[in-house]
Structure formats: structure tokens, C-alpha cells
Design an enzyme around this catalytic site. Structure first.
Site, mmCIF file in Angstrom:
data_model
loop_
_atom_site.group_PDB
_atom_site.id
_atom_site.type_symbol
_atom_site.label_atom_id
_atom_site.label_comp_id
_atom_site.label_asym_id
_atom_site.label_seq_id
_atom_site.Cartn_x
_atom_site.Cartn_y
_atom_site.Cartn_z
ATOM 1 C CB ALA A 149 -0.927 -0.003 1.204
ATOM 2 C CB CYS A 150 4.326 1.719 -0.523
ATOM 3 S SG CYS A 150 5.689 2.886 -0.618
ATOM 4 N N GLY A 151 3.254 4.273 -2.147
ATOM 5 C CA GLY A 151 3.350 4.984 -3.416
ATOM 6 C C GLY A 151 4.341 4.340 -4.373
#
Length: 160
Positions: free
Chosen positions: A36-38
Site C-alpha cells: 500500500a505504498c506509493g
């Protein structure tokens, strides 16, 4: 004699112990990942590198970690399903680990001491920090999370 990567092991996402001796003679890219990271779209770039070089004794080793912004909340099965569904990864996915602090996985203690970050800092700053290891098991270079996998291709090719 300097310690190499081959003295370590880790559990894969199925909780099976993987002895890193199996990677002897291979060039490795070791990455702490999160779903769930950029930077999560880098999974696609990591898979592209793996596909490009896997026939030349190259492996990508992904280590999910929930220490940065709680961006890896899932269990091992959920993480694997996410990676398969969204990126169809075929490289090795390991169990979730810690890369900083008192519970740092021994592999990451080694990686950080062999290739410190900017100004000699040892800590991992964020998800998708990458370490390049040569086919002798020596840590060659650390790359920041912002370094795209494609930008590492020339360094990988030079080691193969």
C-alpha cells in the site's frame, strides 16, 4: 574472510526456510516491499528486471515490511495474493520481516552494515530500498526507494 549473503536464510511466504546458499553464483537484488505504498508499482519494474535477467543467474528477493507508514498490513498469504493479482510476480517473496530496530532480520543487519545509506546512515528509510549483491555474495550497492528498477538494469548487466 568477509561474511557473504550465503550464510543467511529466511522464511518464504509459505513459512518454509530458504537457505541462501542456494543463491551461490547468482546476482541478487534484495528489496523491502509493501502493498500500500506509493512505490508499490515498482513490483512491475522488479518483475521486468527478473524476466530480463533470470536466465543469466539473476534473482529478485522481496521482503515485505510493515515498518513504514503501516503499508503492509496483510499476512503472508494476503501479500502473495496481492502481488499475484496486481503484478503477477514470479520472483521469490519472503515472509514479512522487520528491517530496522531491535527485531531487524539478520540479513538486513548485514545489508545495512555492508552498504550504508547517505552520510553513512544504517537505517532503512522507506519501502523499496534495494540492495544489489554480486555473484560472490558481496553487497555492492544500496539504492533509494525512489530509484526505479529500470535504472538499476545497467548495474545488474555489468555484474552478469
Amino acid at each position: 574472510m568477509t561474511q557473504t549473503i550465503y550464510t543467511f536464510g529466511a522464511e518464504n511466504f509459505k513459512n518454509e526456510t530458504v537457505d541462501f546458499a542456494k543463491y551461490q553464483g547468482k546476482t541478487l537484488l534484495i528489496v523491502n516491499t509493501a502493498s500500500a505504498c506509493g512505490f508499490t508499482p515498482q513490483y512491475a519494474g522488479l518483475e521486468a528486471l527478473y524476466q530480463q535477467y533470470k536466465d543469466q543467474d539473476f534473482e529478485v528477493l522481496a521482503f515485505p515490511c510493515n515498518q513504514f507508514g503501516k503499508q503492509e498490513k496483510g499476512n503472508n498469504t494476503e501479500i502473495k495474493q496481492f502481488c499475484d493479482l496486481n503484478f503477477n510476480i514470479s520472483f521469490e517473496l519472503f515472509s514479512k520481516i522487520e528491517v530496522n530496530g531491535e527485531n531487524t532480520h539478520p540479513l538486513y543487519q548485514h545489508l545495512k552494515s555492508e552498504a550504508p545509506g547517505i552520510l553513512g546512515s544504517k537505517g532503512i528509510k522507506w519501502n523499496f530500498t534495494k540492495f544489489l549483491v554480486n555473484n560472490q555474495g558481496e553487497v555492492i550497492k544500496r539504492y533509494s526507494p525512489t530509484t526505479k528498477p529500470a535504472d538499476i538494469a545497467a548495474d545488474i548487466a555489468a555484474l552478469l
